[in-house]
Design a protein around this motif. Structure first.
Motif, PDB file in Angstrom:
ATOM      1  N   GLU A   1       0.833  -1.208   0.000  1.00 27.68           N
ATOM      2  CA  GLU A   1       0.000   0.000   0.000  1.00 27.68           C
ATOM      3  C   GLU A   1       0.868   1.260   0.000  1.00 27.68           C
ATOM      4  OE1 GLU A   1      -2.537  -1.122   3.361  1.00 27.68           O
ATOM      5  OE2 GLU A   1      -4.251  -0.955   2.000  1.00 27.68           O
TER       6      GLU A   1
ATOM      7  N   ALA B   1      -9.473  -3.415  -5.925  1.00 24.63           N
ATOM      8  CA  ALA B   1      -8.587  -2.253  -5.755  1.00 24.63           C
ATOM      9  C   ALA B   1      -7.155  -2.530  -6.202  1.00 24.63           C
ATOM     10  CB  ALA B   1      -8.589  -1.820  -4.278  1.00 24.63           C
TER      11      ALA B   1
ATOM     12  N   ALA C   1      -4.747  -0.359  -9.028  1.00 25.58           N
ATOM     13  CA  ALA C   1      -3.654   0.416  -8.427  1.00 25.58           C
ATOM     14  C   ALA C   1      -2.331   0.099  -9.124  1.00 25.58           C
ATOM     15  CB  ALA C   1      -3.553   0.122  -6.930  1.00 25.58           C
TER      16      ALA C   1
ATOM     17  N   GLU D   1      -1.785   3.737  -2.328  1.00 19.87           N
ATOM     18  CA  GLU D   1      -3.241   3.593  -2.383  1.00 19.87           C
ATOM     19  C   GLU D   1      -3.737   2.666  -1.273  1.00 19.87           C
ATOM     20  OE1 GLU D   1      -5.372   3.248  -5.940  1.00 19.87           O
ATOM     21  OE2 GLU D   1      -3.688   3.803  -7.232  1.00 19.87           O
ATOM     22  N   ASP D   2      -4.989   2.875  -0.887  1.00 16.45           N
ATOM     23  CA  ASP D   2      -5.630   2.000   0.086  1.00 16.45           C
ATOM     24  C   ASP D   2      -6.185   0.789  -0.655  1.00 16.45           C
ATOM     25  OD1 ASP D   2      -7.039   0.766   2.075  1.00 16.45           O
ATOM     26  OD2 ASP D   2      -8.317   2.483   2.557  1.00 16.45           O
TER      27      ASP D   2
ATOM     28  N   ARG E   1      -2.402   1.870 -12.542  1.00 16.83           N
ATOM     29  CA  ARG E   1      -2.106   3.309 -12.424  1.00 16.83           C
ATOM     30  C   ARG E   1      -0.625   3.542 -12.143  1.00 16.83           C
ATOM     31  NH1 ARG E   1      -7.542   3.520 -10.339  1.00 16.83           N
ATOM     32  NH2 ARG E   1      -6.879   2.797  -8.289  1.00 16.83           N
TER      33      ARG E   1
END
Lengths: 100, 394
Positions: free
Chosen positions: B81, B157, B161, B86-87, B164
């Motif tokens: 993380e 998620a 992530a 990111e979470d 990105r």
């Protein structure tokens, strides 16, 4: 104003359910969703962001129509209003509040 | 470099390669995270999997070697993380693998002994000790293996992530872009990509196939066999409930995995099958959503309720099916294909838990950075073990 079809329909016996503490007239054989909509209530619950939610698929799939049981002394359970038949004296909470 | 597949492993490998300075193109036939990377239920499981235990001692002994990779993955998840900024809803409050019958307890004892010998911190608890840590467990639970490093993360998620991060590092993602030809050219590859009917051929020194259950079809373009077989699984989600289950819960004798998501839903899976569908050519087509098998759902939920009785009172919100892939020997397939230097593969199951590690290590191999170390860590997963299948290929 009634939303029920009045002509040529045979209904079960007239019963009373309690929605957020208020008595609501219903007929045996109806679902909770039917009784709520017929009484003018379109908000059935609040989601995780406190937004109002209501009946969507009306066939047990989407789970948007969850209402909570309100039996004194027992933990509330969620019911799909669209699948749950009404019963006399049944008590449920919508959490919808005054703006529901 | 060209990476085929924008699932967890492909996008993570692209990130590692791009931030090391490589020019990276990710070609994704559909959209990121649409396969097993996004369909799985997000377990971070480091105890030896039940599927390795149910086929006899010899396979269990061989599979125990994967704990070496699990130990690396535990460290990789700890920093993920922060590294991605990111979470990812990574939660690591520990995991319990429970046992009910005397035979299951014996199996669990052997499993925990193997893990401890391999350097995993699994502890063997009796039923009461387990219920002190996990009061939601049924009275019938007689023992549990507890590993503090286990937990879960949000599959919806994690891959986005990585995508990105890869793009921030300079990688290019092309979606709805299918590889339709792979030719050797010079020391590298000429890969033909098709997007909206238009084809373009791009040269790459290194090629990574990280296309999950589609990987064998991609490898066919290079005239190679990959011994990966699609498998279709079943997952279930309950309604959101108040915090109940901070751990990952698995069962040594029954197919079961359980966890509670950040939103409050309890996810129930554990390897119950659904039915793969066949494409027009007659072969299984991983692109077609598998058909649910009713008994998989009922037996999965029965195992869940027997283990955590509170779920019996919960509404089932939805069930879904998804496709992953397993190899002929059940161990994942990660590394360079000896028959075709420069062509790498990373696929074959356990790739949510172990995916970030597969990606990091295969990227090291592709970049020729600390390669010997990566080769050693991935040795047991190397495609070299199936090289005989490619003796007449390539």
């Amino acid at each position: 104003m009634t939303r029920r079809i009045e002509q040529g329909v045979e209904r079960g016996s007239r019963i009373t359910i309690f929605v957020d503490g208020a008595p609501v007239a219903a007929f045996a054989g109806e679902t909770l969703a039917t009784a709520l909509i017929a009484s003018g209530r379109i908000a059935f619950r609040r989601d995780g962001r406190a937004a109002l939610r209501g009946l969507f698929c009306n066939m047990g799939t989407c789970s948007e129509c969850f209402v909570q049981t309100a039996v004194p002394g027992r933990a509330p359970r969620r019911l799909r209003a669209c699948l749950t038949p009404v019963a006399d004296g049944m008590a449920i909470e919508t959490g919808a509040g005054p703006d529901g | 470099m060209i990476v085929i597949g924008a699932g967890l492993v492909g996008s993570a490998a692209a990130w590692h390669c791009a931030r090391a300075g490589a020019s990276v193109l990710i070609a994704e036939a559909g959209h990121p995270n649409i396969g097993a990377s996004g369909q799985n239920a997000g377990s971070l499981h480091f105890q030896i999997e039940r599927r390795f235990l149910e086929n006899g001692e010899r396979l269990a002994e061989e599979a125990a070697r994967i704990t070496a990779i699990s130990r690396i993955a535990i460290a990789d998840w700890a920093g993920l993380e922060t590294a991605l900024g990111e979470d990812l809803h990574v939660r690591r409050d520990g995991g319990l693998m429970v046992a009910e019958t005397a035979a299951e307890v014996a199996l669990l004892e052997r499993k925990v002994a193997r893990e401890q010998a391999a350097g995993l911190g699994t502890r063997l608890l009796d039923g009461d000790e387990a219920r002190r840590i996990a009061p939601y467990l049924a009275e019938g639970i007689a023992a549990a293996g507890f590993l503090a490093d286990e937990g879960h993360a949000d599959p919806r998620a994690v891959t986005p992530a990585f995508v990105r991060a890869a793009e921030r590092a300079g990688a290019t993602l092309r979606t709805e872009t299918e590889a339709v030809a792979i030719a050797r050219q010079g020391g590298g590859f000429a890969v033909t990509l098709r997007h909206t009917g238009r084809e373009e051929t791009i040269r790459a020194a290194r090629l990574l196939i990280a296309a999950g259950a589609w990987s064998p079809q991609v490898a066919m373009l290079a005239n190679l066999h990959l011994p990966l077989f699609p498998v279709a699984l079943t997952m279930n989600a309950t309604e959101r409930v108040a915090p109940l289950l901070p751990h990952l819960v698995q069962h040594v004798g029954r197919r079961l995995s359980m966890k509670q998501t950040h939103a409050g839903n309890i996810l129930i899976g554990g390897g119950w099958p659904s039915r793969l569908r066949r494409g027009t050519g007659g072969a299984f087509d991983p692109a077609l959503r598998p058909e649910p098998i009713e008994t998989s759902r009922t037996e999965n939920l029965r195992a869940a309720a027997a283990t955590v009785p509170a779920v019996a009172d919960m509404n089932l919100l939805r069930s879904w099916t998804g496709v992953t892939a397993i190899t002929a020997d059940q161990l994942p397939l990660v590394g360079e294909v000896p028959r075709m230097p420069g062509l790498f593969v990373a696929a074959g199951g356990s790739a949510f838990t172990l995916g970030p590690t597969f990606a990091r290590l295969v990227a090291r191999q592709m970049l020729e950075q600390d390669r010997a170390e990566a080769d050693e860590a991935l040795a047991m997963l190397s495609p070299a073990r199936f090289e005989h299948l490619n003796g007449f290929m390539g």
